[in-house]
Enzyme design. Sequence first.
Site, PDB file in Angstrom:
ATOM      1  N   ASP A  11      32.215  43.162  20.784  1.00 31.19           N
ATOM      2  CA  ASP A  11      31.553  41.896  20.469  1.00 31.19           C
ATOM      3  C   ASP A  11      30.044  42.151  20.415  1.00 31.19           C
ATOM      4  O   ASP A  11      29.590  43.304  20.420  1.00 31.19           O
ATOM      5  CB  ASP A  11      31.985  40.778  21.435  1.00 31.19           C
ATOM      6  CG  ASP A  11      31.448  40.957  22.846  1.00 31.19           C
ATOM      7  OD1 ASP A  11      30.723  41.955  23.099  1.00 31.19           O
ATOM      8  OD2 ASP A  11      31.752  40.105  23.695  1.00 31.19           O
ATOM      9  N   CYS A  68      33.278  45.098  25.301  1.00 32.17           N
ATOM     10  CA  CYS A  68      32.621  43.788  25.400  1.00 32.17           C
ATOM     11  C   CYS A  68      31.842  43.803  26.707  1.00 32.17           C
ATOM     12  O   CYS A  68      31.626  44.877  27.273  1.00 32.17           O
ATOM     13  CB  CYS A  68      33.618  42.635  25.282  1.00 32.17           C
ATOM     14  SG  CYS A  68      34.783  42.424  26.637  1.00 32.17           S
ATOM     15  N   THR A  70      32.513  42.889  29.802  1.00 31.47           N
ATOM     16  CA  THR A  70      33.303  43.438  30.903  1.00 31.47           C
ATOM     17  C   THR A  70      34.384  44.403  30.444  1.00 31.47           C
ATOM     18  O   THR A  70      34.984  45.089  31.270  1.00 31.47           O
ATOM     19  CB  THR A  70      34.011  42.300  31.655  1.00 31.47           C
ATOM     20  OG1 THR A  70      34.864  41.615  30.709  1.00 31.47           O
ATOM     21  CG2 THR A  70      33.010  41.315  32.261  1.00 31.47           C
ATOM     22  N   HIS A 101      50.124  58.876  31.640  1.00 24.22           N
ATOM     23  CA  HIS A 101      51.286  58.152  32.164  1.00 24.22           C
ATOM     24  C   HIS A 101      51.657  56.915  31.354  1.00 24.22           C
ATOM     25  O   HIS A 101      52.822  56.533  31.328  1.00 24.22           O
ATOM     26  CB  HIS A 101      51.033  57.728  33.616  1.00 24.22           C
ATOM     27  CG  HIS A 101      51.139  58.869  34.588  1.00 24.22           C
ATOM     28  ND1 HIS A 101      51.158  58.706  35.945  1.00 24.22           N
ATOM     29  CD2 HIS A 101      51.230  60.219  34.377  1.00 24.22           C
ATOM     30  CE1 HIS A 101      51.273  59.884  36.552  1.00 24.22           C
ATOM     31  NE2 HIS A 101      51.293  60.823  35.607  1.00 24.22           N
ATOM     32  N   HIS A 136      57.769  58.974  32.322  1.00 21.34           N
ATOM     33  CA  HIS A 136      56.749  58.017  31.873  1.00 21.34           C
ATOM     34  C   HIS A 136      57.133  57.394  30.530  1.00 21.34           C
ATOM     35  O   HIS A 136      56.793  56.248  30.252  1.00 21.34           O
ATOM     36  CB  HIS A 136      55.394  58.709  31.792  1.00 21.34           C
ATOM     37  CG  HIS A 136      54.985  59.326  33.088  1.00 21.34           C
ATOM     38  ND1 HIS A 136      54.769  58.583  34.229  1.00 21.34           N
ATOM     39  CD2 HIS A 136      54.806  60.624  33.437  1.00 21.34           C
ATOM     40  CE1 HIS A 136      54.453  59.385  35.235  1.00 21.34           C
ATOM     41  NE2 HIS A 136      54.472  60.642  34.775  1.00 21.34           N
TER      42      HIS A 136
HETATM   43  C1  RB5 Z   1      30.336  37.534  26.143  1.00 18.81           C
HETATM   44  O1  RB5 Z   1      29.303  36.840  26.734  1.00 18.81           O
HETATM   45  C2  RB5 Z   1      31.313  38.008  27.199  1.00 18.81           C
HETATM   46  O2  RB5 Z   1      32.080  36.940  27.647  1.00 18.81           O
HETATM   47  C3  RB5 Z   1      32.190  39.089  26.638  1.00 18.81           C
HETATM   48  O3  RB5 Z   1      31.397  40.144  26.198  1.00 18.81           O
HETATM   49  C4  RB5 Z   1      33.199  39.705  27.585  1.00 18.81           C
HETATM   50  O4  RB5 Z   1      32.599  40.064  28.796  1.00 18.81           O
HETATM   51  C5  RB5 Z   1      34.440  38.970  27.784  1.00 18.81           C
HETATM   52  O5  RB5 Z   1      35.416  39.446  28.400  1.00 18.81           O
END
Ligand code: RB5
Length: 145
Positions: A11, A68, A70, A101, A136
Site C-alpha cells: 500500500d 503494508c 504492519t 514447513h 508437512h
Molecule cells: C495504513 O495506514 C495501514 O493501515 C496499513 O498500511 C496496514 O498497516 C494495515 O494492515
Amino acid sequence: MTNKRIVLSSDHAAIETRQTIAAHIEAKGWEVVDIGPTTPESTHYPIHGQAAAQHVASGDCRFGIILCGTGQGIMMAANKVQGIRCGVCSDTFSASMIRAHNDANMLSMGVRVLGEGLMLDIVDAFLSAEFEGGRHATRVDMIEA
Ligand code: RB5
C-alpha cells in the site's frame, strides 16, 4: 526452479521500501513484477494484496512479497485467494520456516515494524529455504482442503 518471477506490491506506506526490495532481489537473479502502486496517495491494502496474490495463484509468478504498515492487513487479503499461503514475518527463522514447513508462496512484512536491513535479510531467508515435503505436505494439503 524454472519460474524466477516474483510479484511485489504494497500500500502507500511502503512504496520506497518496495523499490529497495525489488533492487535487492533483482541483483540476486529474480525477475521482479512490480504491480505498484507508484504514487504516495492513500490507498486500500486489500486491493493490492489480492492483485499480487492473483499473480501467484495463476502461476505467473513463483512467489509474492507484499508490504503494508504492519504487514497484517495485506496478508489477510492475499490469503483470501485460493492457493495462497502468505505469512507475516518479522524474523529470519520464521521466514525460513514458512517455506520449509508451510510451503508459503507469499511473504508479508510491515514497514512500520521493521528496518530495511532486517527486511532484506528476511527476504533472503524466505527465498533461500526449500519446502521439506513429507509430513508437512500432508498438513499443507489440509490447509488447501
Ligand atoms: C495504513 O495506514 C495501514 O493501515 C496499513 O498500511 C496496514 O498497516 C494495515 O494492515
